[in-house]
Design a protein around this motif. Structure first.
Motif, PDB file in Angstrom:
ATOM      1  N   UNK A 124       0.829  -1.209   0.000  1.00 20.81           N
ATOM      2  CA  UNK A 124       0.000   0.000   0.000  1.00 20.81           C
ATOM      3  C   UNK A 124       0.864   1.258   0.000  1.00 20.81           C
ATOM      4  N   UNK A 125       1.971   1.197   0.727  1.00 20.32           N
ATOM      5  CA  UNK A 125       2.868   2.347   0.787  1.00 20.32           C
ATOM      6  C   UNK A 125       3.434   2.676  -0.596  1.00 20.32           C
ATOM      7  N   UNK A 126       3.779   1.635  -1.342  1.00 18.12           N
ATOM      8  CA  UNK A 126       4.319   1.854  -2.684  1.00 18.12           C
ATOM      9  C   UNK A 126       3.286   2.522  -3.571  1.00 18.12           C
ATOM     10  N   UNK A 127       2.055   2.032  -3.550  1.00 18.10           N
ATOM     11  CA  UNK A 127       1.030   2.661  -4.391  1.00 18.10           C
ATOM     12  C   UNK A 127       0.779   4.101  -3.963  1.00 18.10           C
ATOM     13  N   UNK A 128       0.756   4.352  -2.661  1.00 19.67           N
ATOM     14  CA  UNK A 128       0.526   5.720  -2.177  1.00 19.67           C
ATOM     15  C   UNK A 128       1.645   6.655  -2.627  1.00 19.67           C
ATOM     16  N   UNK A 129       2.873   6.160  -2.626  1.00 22.58           N
ATOM     17  CA  UNK A 129       3.997   6.984  -3.063  1.00 22.58           C
ATOM     18  C   UNK A 129       3.918   7.272  -4.550  1.00 22.58           C
ATOM     19  N   UNK A 130       3.567   6.259  -5.335  1.00 25.13           N
ATOM     20  CA  UNK A 130       3.393   6.456  -6.784  1.00 25.13           C
ATOM     21  C   UNK A 130       2.296   7.473  -7.047  1.00 25.13           C
ATOM     22  N   UNK A 131       1.175   7.322  -6.349  1.00 26.44           N
ATOM     23  CA  UNK A 131       0.052   8.248  -6.542  1.00 26.44           C
ATOM     24  C   UNK A 131       0.462   9.685  -6.225  1.00 26.44           C
ATOM     25  N   UNK A 132       1.241   9.864  -5.178  1.00 24.18           N
ATOM     26  CA  UNK A 132       1.675  11.212  -4.790  1.00 24.18           C
ATOM     27  C   UNK A 132       2.601  11.816  -5.837  1.00 24.18           C
ATOM     28  N   UNK A 133       3.523  11.020  -6.366  1.00 25.97           N
ATOM     29  CA  UNK A 133       4.443  11.513  -7.395  1.00 25.97           C
ATOM     30  C   UNK A 133       3.670  11.890  -8.658  1.00 25.97           C
ATOM     31  N   UNK A 134       2.717  11.060  -9.053  1.00 20.28           N
ATOM     32  CA  UNK A 134       1.929  11.356 -10.252  1.00 20.28           C
ATOM     33  C   UNK A 134       1.061  12.592 -10.055  1.00 20.28           C
ATOM     34  N   UNK A 169       9.449  10.300   2.715  1.00 23.94           N
ATOM     35  CA  UNK A 169       8.670  11.420   3.272  1.00 23.94           C
ATOM     36  C   UNK A 169       7.442  10.919   4.012  1.00 23.94           C
ATOM     37  N   UNK A 170       6.719   9.994   3.376  1.00 26.65           N
ATOM     38  CA  UNK A 170       5.498   9.490   4.009  1.00 26.65           C
ATOM     39  C   UNK A 170       5.830   8.696   5.272  1.00 26.65           C
ATOM     40  N   UNK A 171       6.930   7.973   5.261  1.00 29.42           N
ATOM     41  CA  UNK A 171       7.346   7.198   6.431  1.00 29.42           C
ATOM     42  C   UNK A 171       7.690   8.150   7.585  1.00 29.42           C
ATOM     43  N   UNK A 172       8.426   9.215   7.286  1.00 28.50           N
ATOM     44  CA  UNK A 172       8.812  10.162   8.338  1.00 28.50           C
ATOM     45  C   UNK A 172       7.607  10.883   8.905  1.00 28.50           C
ATOM     46  N   UNK A 173       6.667  11.248   8.040  1.00 30.83           N
ATOM     47  CA  UNK A 173       5.458  11.915   8.508  1.00 30.83           C
ATOM     48  C   UNK A 173       4.604  11.031   9.395  1.00 30.83           C
ATOM     49  N   UNK A 174       4.694   9.720   9.175  1.00 34.07           N
ATOM     50  CA  UNK A 174       3.874   8.781   9.966  1.00 34.07           C
ATOM     51  C   UNK A 174       4.478   8.500  11.340  1.00 34.07           C
ATOM     52  N   UNK A 175       5.731   8.914  11.532  1.00 38.83           N
ATOM     53  CA  UNK A 175       6.380   8.652  12.823  1.00 38.83           C
ATOM     54  C   UNK A 175       5.809   9.565  13.905  1.00 38.83           C
ATOM     55  N   UNK A 176       5.635   9.047  15.129  1.00 37.96           N
ATOM     56  CA  UNK A 176       5.091   9.871  16.225  1.00 37.96           C
ATOM     57  C   UNK A 176       6.080  10.955  16.659  1.00 37.96           C
TER      58      UNK A 176
END
Length: 371
Positions: free
Chosen positions: A325-335, A364-371
């Motif tokens: 899911x993370x991969x698809x979310x990253x692709x979607x964000x780049x597009x 970026x998404x991983x860092x944003x998800x960190x508490x």
């Protein structure tokens, strides 16, 4: 830590280039999650190998694929690599894996991502459906068993079995149960695509479809003749959730569907069975642009995400499912951002620049998800 062995068939033409970007993304998401280990093993099966040694896939290479937890393929095929009867030798790899490992479900997601310039006039309701292709029967079952008499008469036979049709239709309904329904109204639906008004083989396919559908009262039944479906995919794509069809029909319709979402460079796919699965972009090897760093790697990257999702379900590993899911979310964000994209969808970025952008977005998404 869970370990999974992946057989990597980079293949021919642009195959190695797009595969490298997918591996780059897979290694990044693996490092971020830290809960699974993907061990990539190169497999040289290809049309190029055929030209060098007369065999596209050796028994050792097939055994490697069979023993792997999953397979990731770039693209295989060269125009000049052919058998004496004119067939391209890429089938010696792709069809052998499909038929001998019972990869009966060809799964082609069709999704128009925000920011991609799709060619249709009305895209407001979205495009998000899946073509499910019966992969080892139908007309393609005759691939080595057709008849050519005196170079005057040639015949191929379509094969539709009860067992094979039940398996693929059941797969389609199980997939519909996991999805969010069609874009237009969220209704869950499986559309049987056939030519039941003309040929008894397709009427039989529809009969088995009805028998399987009775087991899924919560999923709506739907029917379309294949010629009409080619029209509907262009005019009203938001009306569909899951399509299921015989091998050749689904092969044709899945390529048509790719044209409605920006092209084959955005179309991932999986050849999936109960025990084995192979994931690859829907495009060919495009040797004319090989080495130029202009090929779109998104389809291969998304195929890698599909691979993680399948592995996660097979091994009940939620970390893998989330990584997909993370991969698809990253692709979607780049597009969606629209800055980094290859020439086929209106950009000027290189193949590796797109892969790098997806990796940066993952971080970026991983860092944003960190508490």
């Amino acid at each position: 830590m869970s370990r999974y062995n992946i057989s990597v068939l980079a293949g021919d033409g642009i195959g190695p280039e797009v595969t490298e970007e997918a591996l780059k993304v897979l290694r990044a998401v693996q490092q971020m999650h830290g809960t699974f280990d993907l061990e990539f093993e190169n497999n040289g099966a290809s049309s190029g190998q055929f030209l060098k040694m007369g065999k596209a896939m050796t028994e050792e290479q097939f055994a490697q694929c069979k023993s792997a937890d999953a397979m990731l393929m770039g693209a295989i095929g060269l125009f000049e690599a052919r058998h004496q009867d004119g067939r391209e030798v890429n089938g010696d790899v792709i069809f052998r894996l499909r038929f001998d490992l019972d990869l009966y479900a060809g799964v082609r997601p069709v999704k128009l991502y925000e920011g991609v310039p799709g060619p249709l006039r009305d895209q407001g309701k979205g495009i998000d459906y899946v073509v499910v292709r019966e992969n080892i029967e139908g007309l393609y079952a005759s691939r080595t068993g057709g008849c050519n008499v005196r170079d005057e008469i040639a015949t191929d036979t379509i094969i539709i079995t009860k067992t094979g049709t039940k398996k693929i239709v059941d797969y389609a309904f199980r997939l519909a149960c996991k999805r969010q329904g069609r874009p237009v109204d969220g209704k869950s639906m499986v559309t049987c695509v056939d030519k039941a008004n003309v040929l008894s083989s397709y009427a039989y396919f529809r009969k088995i479809y009805d028998e399987v559908a009775a087991n899924y009262p919560g999923i709506e039944k739907d029917y379309a003749y294949v010629d009409a479906m080619a029209f509907y995919q262009v005019i009203q794509p938001s009306q569909y959730d899951v399509l299921v069809a015989e091998n050749m029909f689904a092969d044709i319709l899945s390529d048509l569907s790719s044209a409605t979402i920006g092209g084959l460079g955005l179309a991932p796919s999986g050849d999936i069975g109960d025990r084995h699965a192979m994931f690859q972009p829907s495009h060919g090897s495009a040797p004319g642009i090989a080495g130029k760093q202009i090929a779109n790697p998104i389809a291969t990257i998304l195929s890698g995400g599909m691979m993680l999702d399948w592995l996660g379900e097979q091994h009940q590993d939620n970390s893998l499912i989330q990584a997909g899911k993370d991969i698809e979310a990253a692709v979607a964000a780049v597009l969606k951002e629209g800055i980094i994209r290859t020439g086929d969808i209106g950009g000027k970025s290189s193949t590796s620049e797109v892969g790098d952008a997806v990796v940066r977005e993952l971080i970026n998404q991983h860092e944003e998800a960190q508490p």
